[in-house]
Design a protein around this motif. Structure first.
Motif, PDB file in Angstrom:
ATOM      1  N   SER A 136       0.834  -1.212   0.000  1.00 15.63           N
ATOM      2  CA  SER A 136       0.000   0.000   0.000  1.00 15.63           C
ATOM      3  C   SER A 136       0.862   1.253   0.000  1.00 15.63           C
ATOM      4  CB  SER A 136      -0.920   0.016   1.224  1.00 15.63           C
ATOM      5  OG  SER A 136      -1.965  -0.903   1.070  1.00 15.63           O
ATOM      6  N   LEU A 137       1.916   1.227   0.807  1.00 13.49           N
ATOM      7  CA  LEU A 137       2.802   2.387   0.872  1.00 13.49           C
ATOM      8  C   LEU A 137       3.516   2.588  -0.458  1.00 13.49           C
ATOM      9  CD1 LEU A 137       4.054   4.650   2.523  1.00 13.49           C
ATOM     10  CD2 LEU A 137       5.806   3.025   3.295  1.00 13.49           C
ATOM     11  N   LYS A 138       3.962   1.485  -1.068  1.00 10.90           N
ATOM     12  CA  LYS A 138       4.658   1.584  -2.345  1.00 10.90           C
ATOM     13  C   LYS A 138       3.739   2.133  -3.433  1.00 10.90           C
ATOM     14  CE  LYS A 138       6.125  -2.241  -4.367  1.00 10.90           C
ATOM     15  NZ  LYS A 138       6.975  -3.375  -4.831  1.00 10.90           N
ATOM     16  N   ALA A 139       2.522   1.610  -3.511  1.00 15.23           N
ATOM     17  CA  ALA A 139       1.565   2.108  -4.501  1.00 15.23           C
ATOM     18  C   ALA A 139       1.205   3.567  -4.227  1.00 15.23           C
ATOM     19  CB  ALA A 139       0.304   1.242  -4.499  1.00 15.23           C
ATOM     20  N   SER A 140       1.108   3.934  -2.960  1.00 21.61           N
ATOM     21  CA  SER A 140       0.799   5.319  -2.595  1.00 21.61           C
ATOM     22  C   SER A 140       1.893   6.271  -3.040  1.00 21.61           C
ATOM     23  CB  SER A 140       0.609   5.435  -1.076  1.00 21.61           C
ATOM     24  OG  SER A 140      -0.467   4.639  -0.625  1.00 21.61           O
ATOM     25  N   LEU A 141       3.147   5.856  -2.875  1.00 24.02           N
ATOM     26  CA  LEU A 141       4.267   6.695  -3.303  1.00 24.02           C
ATOM     27  C   LEU A 141       4.267   6.878  -4.820  1.00 24.02           C
ATOM     28  CD1 LEU A 141       7.119   5.363  -0.978  1.00 24.02           C
ATOM     29  CD2 LEU A 141       5.860   7.520  -0.784  1.00 24.02           C
ATOM     30  N   VAL A 142       3.894   5.822  -5.540  1.00 21.43           N
ATOM     31  CA  VAL A 142       3.790   5.942  -7.003  1.00 21.43           C
ATOM     32  C   VAL A 142       2.686   6.928  -7.365  1.00 21.43           C
ATOM     33  CG1 VAL A 142       3.316   4.717  -9.165  1.00 21.43           C
ATOM     34  CG2 VAL A 142       4.694   3.621  -7.395  1.00 21.43           C
ATOM     35  N   LEU A 143       1.545   6.854  -6.654  1.00 19.01           N
ATOM     36  CA  LEU A 143       0.450   7.797  -6.911  1.00 19.01           C
ATOM     37  C   LEU A 143       0.884   9.228  -6.601  1.00 19.01           C
ATOM     38  CD1 LEU A 143      -2.539   8.198  -7.709  1.00 19.01           C
ATOM     39  CD2 LEU A 143      -3.074   8.093  -5.275  1.00 19.01           C
ATOM     40  N   LEU A 144       1.650   9.407  -5.524  1.00 21.84           N
ATOM     41  CA  LEU A 144       2.148  10.741  -5.201  1.00 21.84           C
ATOM     42  C   LEU A 144       3.058  11.261  -6.313  1.00 21.84           C
ATOM     43  CD1 LEU A 144       2.941  10.422  -1.375  1.00 21.84           C
ATOM     44  CD2 LEU A 144       1.066  11.673  -2.437  1.00 21.84           C
ATOM     45  N   GLY A 145       3.870  10.372  -6.881  1.00 22.74           N
ATOM     46  CA  GLY A 145       4.709  10.769  -8.013  1.00 22.74           C
ATOM     47  C   GLY A 145       3.883  11.179  -9.213  1.00 22.74           C
ATOM     48  N   LEU A 146       2.853  10.378  -9.518  1.00 24.52           N
ATOM     49  CA  LEU A 146       1.949  10.721 -10.628  1.00 24.52           C
ATOM     50  C   LEU A 146       1.242  12.050 -10.346  1.00 24.52           C
ATOM     51  CD1 LEU A 146       0.084   7.462 -11.746  1.00 24.52           C
ATOM     52  CD2 LEU A 146       1.514   8.946 -13.148  1.00 24.52           C
ATOM     53  N   SER A 147       0.845  12.245  -9.100  1.00 20.47           N
ATOM     54  CA  SER A 147       0.178  13.493  -8.724  1.00 20.47           C
ATOM     55  C   SER A 147       1.096  14.688  -8.934  1.00 20.47           C
ATOM     56  CB  SER A 147      -0.262  13.436  -7.256  1.00 20.47           C
ATOM     57  OG  SER A 147      -1.130  12.348  -7.018  1.00 20.47           O
ATOM     58  N   LEU A 148       2.373  14.515  -8.641  1.00 23.59           N
ATOM     59  CA  LEU A 148       3.339  15.592  -8.819  1.00 23.59           C
ATOM     60  C   LEU A 148       3.498  15.941 -10.298  1.00 23.59           C
ATOM     61  CD1 LEU A 148       5.293  17.407  -7.213  1.00 23.59           C
ATOM     62  CD2 LEU A 148       7.085  15.704  -7.637  1.00 23.59           C
ATOM     63  N   VAL A 149       3.572  14.907 -11.157  1.00 28.51           N
ATOM     64  CA  VAL A 149       3.676  15.144 -12.602  1.00 28.51           C
ATOM     65  C   VAL A 149       2.410  15.822 -13.121  1.00 28.51           C
ATOM     66  CG1 VAL A 149       3.938  14.058 -14.863  1.00 28.51           C
ATOM     67  CG2 VAL A 149       5.250  13.199 -12.920  1.00 28.51           C
ATOM     68  N   ALA A 150       1.245  15.345 -12.659  1.00 27.79           N
ATOM     69  CA  ALA A 150      -0.025  15.954 -13.070  1.00 27.79           C
ATOM     70  C   ALA A 150      -0.110  17.404 -12.607  1.00 27.79           C
ATOM     71  CB  ALA A 150      -1.196  15.148 -12.515  1.00 27.79           C
ATOM     72  N   THR A 151       0.379  17.678 -11.387  1.00 28.71           N
ATOM     73  CA  THR A 151       0.392  19.041 -10.866  1.00 28.71           C
ATOM     74  C   THR A 151       1.323  19.919 -11.691  1.00 28.71           C
ATOM     75  OG1 THR A 151      -0.069  18.239  -8.631  1.00 28.71           O
ATOM     76  CG2 THR A 151       0.835  20.457  -8.823  1.00 28.71           C
ATOM     77  N   TYR A 152       2.467  19.367 -12.067  1.00 31.06           N
ATOM     78  CA  TYR A 152       3.410  20.101 -12.918  1.00 31.06           C
ATOM     79  C   TYR A 152       2.748  20.503 -14.231  1.00 31.06           C
ATOM     80  CZ  TYR A 152       7.231  20.747 -16.273  1.00 31.06           C
ATOM     81  OH  TYR A 152       8.040  21.234 -17.266  1.00 31.06           O
ATOM     82  N   MET A 153       2.117  19.548 -14.906  1.00 34.36           N
ATOM     83  CA  MET A 153       1.495  19.839 -16.193  1.00 34.36           C
ATOM     84  C   MET A 153       0.300  20.777 -16.028  1.00 34.36           C
ATOM     85  SD  MET A 153       1.737  16.137 -18.144  1.00 34.36           S
ATOM     86  CE  MET A 153       0.881  16.766 -19.576  1.00 34.36           C
ATOM     87  N   GLY A 154      -0.500  20.543 -14.975  1.00 33.07           N
ATOM     88  CA  GLY A 154      -1.687  21.368 -14.769  1.00 33.07           C
ATOM     89  C   GLY A 154      -1.369  22.808 -14.427  1.00 33.07           C
ATOM     90  N   SER A 155      -0.242  23.031 -13.747  1.00 36.27           N
ATOM     91  CA  SER A 155       0.102  24.396 -13.336  1.00 36.27           C
ATOM     92  C   SER A 155       0.982  25.123 -14.350  1.00 36.27           C
ATOM     93  CB  SER A 155       0.816  24.365 -11.981  1.00 36.27           C
ATOM     94  OG  SER A 155       2.033  23.637 -12.059  1.00 36.27           O
ATOM     95  N   GLN A 156       1.751  24.373 -15.135  1.00 32.05           N
ATOM     96  CA  GLN A 156       2.704  24.996 -16.049  1.00 32.05           C
ATOM     97  C   GLN A 156       2.191  25.130 -17.483  1.00 32.05           C
ATOM     98  OE1 GLN A 156       5.900  26.290 -15.056  1.00 32.05           O
ATOM     99  NE2 GLN A 156       4.708  26.052 -13.172  1.00 32.05           N
TER     100      GLN A 156
END
Length: 449
Positions: A136-156
């Motif tokens: 669960s922790l490993k999958a959560s960290l992957v989701l956090l990484g995806l969220s960061l990329v999505a945030t990058y694209m959404g804000s930039q």
């Protein structure tokens, strides 16, 4: 091959050579603005391209969900993370701006859609009560990484840049899926229907419907439509039909109706745009509930049998399992674990044909199984907030593309009524976070109807 790559004599040479190439590439991209822009467009579009779950090598090996797999080795994970680092290095021109604006981005999201942040934070916390804490922790960290990329694209990225990348990615899905369905049917077909590069008609159908509407809106917005726009729109419609998926036809009809309704409302007053624009999101939600309650009858009209996949049988079973841990669920990505055998929480989910589903075939139910009613409530409240922001966007901007945020939200709702992905490590969650960030940080200009 692995022994050669990690030979103690060859490894330093490989690393040094890679470093030289990276420095050369970085120098080229920083000095050549055109090359840098092209590289960023290709890489960002490729990120979106692989997220639906492209099953063709090597895309299946570099998909983010591979990092969360129970059988992922440390060496393989390091190699995959290294590739991500290289790709980020190649598009690093906007990263300083992203870092500088990140606090403001979080502030805008917290003010306008706080429950999205609550849901993101709840995901890694679920490891504390998960059936398998490490996974669960490993999958959560992957989701956090995806969220960061999505945030990058959404804000930039501007809206135009985002729609351009989505169209490019969807065009790649359609072209390659057609090629594989015709030239390599062992990969591109699943029974009578096309599965293309994403492996199954139920996966390809919804994204083909989305592609048809994305390119159709682009077609309607061009004074002199290009042959590429005509071609990809037509090809997307062909793929929708060739998947032999009733769900794909329904999704396309609903999304196309939303786009047509926008054309009718384009010249109405701001008040009617707000009212009708909001209904264009609310009605799909209500319709989704109606479809879910009458799914077997509706699919019967389309010549489909709901009991073939057993949804009518295993949905009640899943609801019974959810009632055992209804508040916080079983932990993120912790319910469906067939490799655990009898210890698998989903071990008893089976229909009369002995079919054991790999997921709930409903994204909202899967989210509840992972994070409970609390997590599902966070998502629903976040969705309401995004709906309001999308309506404001629609009512404020004059261009035809202003309807696309609502269309994308409607797409995510309808797709997840019979398939999963709402909060998984695939396209759905990525698009949802990207749209959320862009809507929250959008600097709107006043346009009166």
């Amino acid at each position: 091959m692995q022994e050669i790559l990690f030979d103690p004599l060859l490894l330093p040479v490989i690393l040094l050579t890679s470093l030289v190439y990276l420095v050369f590439l970085f120098n080229l991209l920083t000095k050549n603005k055109s090359a840098s822009t092209t590289a960023e467009k290709i890489i960002s579009s490729s990120v979106i391209f692989i997220l639906p779950g492209v099953t063709v090598f090597p895309f299946d090996k570099i998909h983010p969900s591979a990092l969360a797999g129970h059988d992922k080795t440390a060496i393989s994970a390091m190699a995959q993370l290294g590739l991500y680092f290289v790709l980020a290095f190649m598009v690093s021109s906007r990263i300083p701006s992203f870092i500088k604006s990140f606090p403001n981005t979080l502030k805008f999201v917290l003010l306008r859609n706080p429950f999205l942040l609550f849901l993101i934070l709840l995901t890694p916390l679920s490891a504390a009560w998960s059936h398998t804490p490490f996974l669960s922790l490993k999958a959560s960290l992957v989701l956090l990484g995806l969220s960061l990329v999505a945030t990058y694209m959404g804000s930039q990225y501007s809206w135009d840049e985002l729609w351009s990348r989505l169209r490019l990615s969807s065009g790649m899905w359609m072209v390659l899926s057609t090629v594989f369905a015709i030239a390599v049917p062992s990969i591109g077909r699943h029974g009578k229907g096309w599965g293309g590069v994403v492996g199954h008609p139920t996966n390809l159908g919804p994204i083909a419907a989305m592609s048809a509407v994305l390119w159709g809106v682009q077609l309607a917005s061009q004074k002199k439509p290009s042959w590429q726009t005509f071609g990809i729109t037509g090809l997307s419609l062909l793929v929708v039909v060739m998947t032999d998926s009733a769900g794909a036809l329904v999704i396309f009809a609903l999304l196309a109706s939303t786009a047509i309704a926008f054309r009718v409302l384009k010249k109405t007053s701001l008040r009617w745009k707000l009212v009708m624009g909001f209904l264009l999101i609310v009605l799909p939600i209500v319709a989704s509930a109606v479809v879910a309650l009458n799914l077997e009858f509706l699919l019967g009209l389309l010549g489909k049998d709901l009991t073939f996949t057993g949804r009518a049988e295993f949905w009640p079973q899943l609801i019974n399992e959810l009632q055992k841990r209804y508040l916080l669920g079983y932990g993120y990505h912790s319910f469906w674990q067939p490799w655990l055998g009898a210890a698998n929480p989903a071990a008893h989910i089976v229909n009369a044909n002995e079919y054991r589903p790999p997921h709930a075939h409903n994204g909202f139910l899967d989210l509840a199984l992972s994070l409970g009613i609390v997590g599902l409530s966070f998502f629903v409240i976040s969705l309401v907030a995004n709906t309001i922001l999308a309506v404001k966007h629609f009512a404020t901007y004059r261009n035809i593309e202003s309807v696309l945020p609502m269309i994308m939200l409607a797409f995510l709702i309808f797709k997840n009524m019979t398939e999963t992905g709402t909060w998984g490590l695939r396209l759905d969650a990525f698009l949802y976070i990207l749209l959320s960030v862009r809507l929250c940080t959008d600097i709107r200009r006043r346009v009166y109807g």
